[in-house]
Design an enzyme around this catalytic site. Structure first.
Site, PDB file in Angstrom:
ATOM      1  N   CYS A 227      53.517  14.853   2.237  1.00 35.05           N
ATOM      2  CA  CYS A 227      52.718  13.769   1.658  1.00 35.05           C
ATOM      3  C   CYS A 227      51.886  14.312   0.504  1.00 35.05           C
ATOM      4  O   CYS A 227      51.566  13.586  -0.434  1.00 35.05           O
ATOM      5  CB  CYS A 227      51.846  13.119   2.713  1.00 35.05           C
ATOM      6  SG  CYS A 227      50.861  14.298   3.630  1.00 35.05           S
TER       7      CYS A 227
ATOM      8  N   GLU B 297      47.345   6.911   7.187  1.00 37.61           N
ATOM      9  CA  GLU B 297      47.631   8.129   6.400  1.00 37.61           C
ATOM     10  C   GLU B 297      48.972   7.891   5.720  1.00 37.61           C
ATOM     11  O   GLU B 297      50.031   8.171   6.287  1.00 37.61           O
ATOM     12  CB  GLU B 297      47.704   9.346   7.329  1.00 37.61           C
ATOM     13  CG  GLU B 297      46.424   9.615   8.098  1.00 37.61           C
ATOM     14  CD  GLU B 297      45.345  10.310   7.274  1.00 37.61           C
ATOM     15  OE1 GLU B 297      45.661  10.790   6.166  1.00 37.61           O
ATOM     16  OE2 GLU B 297      44.205  10.369   7.744  1.00 37.61           O
TER      17      GLU B 297
END
Ligand code: NAD
Length: 507
Positions: free
Chosen positions: A299, A265
């Protein structure tokens, strides 16, 4: 600060009181290697001991022993542990949320929101513990049955980033635990205290559960080297790593070389398109939260905005006003929307990106340092002549680059023309445009939204992205499959032995 509000406690006192309320024994963790700083004022709250390579090895060996027992516990009973953990998180929500604010600098509602996300995934995983379904598959052979079964995989290593110091671990851990996998967690060296807070809460659930094997969840502390020892360990069957693409580039080949399961991720460079039919009021709010929330340190933060030229002046004018007035300050204070950057390096990166943007012809609004202890900035809005320079990479700070477009196909091509592929969105009330955006020839990201910004996912969906974001999926949908091994079983209940594909082998 509101004139009538009570003064905030000193940062260090606040953190120590919060840790104590959570049941963390700081004295037992003290050392000389991992300083825990609060970005609120840059103060060191405590210094913890780093885990040595030999201790990482011992932790994984202990987790493996726990695996040998835990995999025999029926999945719904494993789910009961996660259900109890969810209850303990509900009771600890205020304290853990406060610790997230103190250590990661998130504003209060976002700190609490992160803990709520942990609670949500615990609820999801508890239900899932009765639904780890396999398929029954039609077989070509008479008197046979074919099916898939799912089994615990082994030790799950989790490496997490500073910006989601508790939720990301929980996305992984709640699923891993119901799937039968013990967890060894290497949190970010920038947020070691929240990890200890979570571990203390987890231990309360373990005590109530009663008969779980020891070492189902362990925390190891330190930086990249400690993470690397976890990644390389042959008994870590699945490794979930959240952080920068640079980290993923270091970790992925090590996992590939030992054929371990990888859930990556990594970084994002997320975009939104605002079409002429968009509801501008709604778009403005969606953009503001996605681009400035968490001080641009998500993110999924919105970093690139493509605005149709017919509405660009109107929208950019309103965005400039929002950027100039958004309250920046102590994240614990009511009304603050932008807390601090995590450290000086984050500010240096922001400054370098803005300088480079100006050299590319960008017009910068905001971005100044705010004069107070800690690293606080005004968010920056940058009008760019085209998508170029720093716009093509992730800078982990509140910078929103804006480019005007004429044709939607061109805007979608621009949105897809970066290395990362995490989150994206379109603001439009034209169904042809929105359907195109989420179609096979639309956004190439793991998240493609309509009329909301790219950030702020909920746990029911699978979370993750493509290309340099790493391809991993966590949280909802069928993400649980990454924590289990799949077996295909063919059973013969006939008196014959027909071979598949008509093969004959009569001895
Ligand atoms: P980072 O890459 O500096 O660190 C992340 C974690 O990886 C830390 O725990 C660190 O100690 C560890 N690490 C670093 N190098 C390593 C190595 N070689 N081997 C093993 N472990 C290593 O990231 P950060 O600054 O903490 O977080 C910001 C980054 O994380 C941004 O790029 C952001 O986009 C990304 N992020 C991605 C997601 C996602 O779900 N895609 C979520 C949060 C953050």
């Amino acid at each position: 600060m509101n004139a009538h509000a009570r003064p905030l406690p000193a940062v260090r006192d606040d953190a120590l009181a919060t840790l104590s309320a959570l049941g963390v024994d700081l004295a037992a963790l003290a050392g000389a290697d991992v300083p825990a700083r609060s970005p609120i004022n840059g103060e060191v709250i405590a210094t913890l001991r780093a885990t040595t390579p030999a201790q990482v090895d011992a932790a994984v060996e202990r987790a493996h022993l726990a695996f040998l027992d835990w995999r025999r516990v029926p999945a719904p009973r494993r789910g009961e542990l996660v259900r109890l953990f969810g209850e303990e998180l509900r009771a600890a929500k205020d304290h853990l949320g406060r610790l997230v604010a103190l250590e990661a600098g998130k504003v209060t509602s976002e700190g609490l929101g992160e803990v709520q996300e942990m609670i949500d995934i615990c609820d999801f995983a508890t239900g899932l513990s009765r639904q780890l379904h396999g398929l029954t598959i039609a077989t070509e052979r008479p008197g046979h049955r074919m099916m898939e079964t799912w089994h615990p995989l082994g030790v799950c290593g989790v490496i997490s980033a500073f910006n989601f110091p508790v939720a990301v671990w929980c996305w992984n851990a709640a699923l891993a635990l119901v799937c039968g996998d013990p967890v060894v967690w290497k949190p970010s060296e920038k947020t070691p205290l929240t990890a200890q807070g979570v571990q203390a809460v987890f231990e309360k659930a373990l005590a109530r559960f009663g008969d779980a094997p020891a070492h189902l969840s362990q925390v190891i502390q330190g930086g990249a080297q400690v993470g690397a020892a976890l990644v390389a360990h042959p008994k870590v069957a699945v490794l979930s790593a959240t952080g920068s693409t640079a980290m993923g580039r270091a970790v992925a080949p090590v996992l590939a070389a030992r054929f371990a399961r990888a859930i990556l991720e990594l970084g994002g460079n997320n975009a939104a398109i605002v079409a002429p039919s968009a509801d501008l009021e709604l778009a403005l709010r969606g953009i503001a939260f996605s681009a400035m929330g968490t001080a641009g340190q998500r993110c999924t933060t919105l970093r690139r905005l493509f605005v149709h030229e017919d509405i660009a002046d109107a929208l950019i004018g309103r965005l400039k006003a929002a950027y100039a007035s958004v309250p920046v300050g102590d994240p614990r204070e009511a009304g603050t929307l932008l807390g601090p950057l995590i450290d000086q390096a984050a500010y240096d990166g922001m400054k370098a990106a803005l300088t480079e943007a100006q050299a590319c012809g960008g017009k910068v609004h905001g971005g100044e340092r705010v004069d107070r202890p800690g690293v606080y900035v005004r968010p920056a809005l940058v009008e760019m002549p085209s998508q170029t320079g720093p716009m093509l990479r992730e800078t982990f700070a509140p910078i929103l680059y804006v480019v005007r477009y004429r044709d939607l196909t061109e805007a979608i091509a621009l949105q897809n023309a970066t290395a990362a592929g995490l989150a994206s969105s379109i603001f439009s009330n034209d169904v042809r445009e929105t359907e195109l955006f989420i179609s096979d020839i639309g956004s190439d990201c793991g998240i493609a939204n309509v009329n909301i910004g790219p950030s702020g996912a909920e746990i029911g969906g699978a979370f993750g992205g493509e290309k340099e974001t790493g391809g991993g999926r966590e949280a909802g949908s069928d993400s649980w499959k990454a924590y289990m091994r799949r077996a295909t079983n063919t059973l013969n209940y006939s008196r014959d032995l027909p071979l598949a594909q008509g093969v004959k082998f009569d001895v």
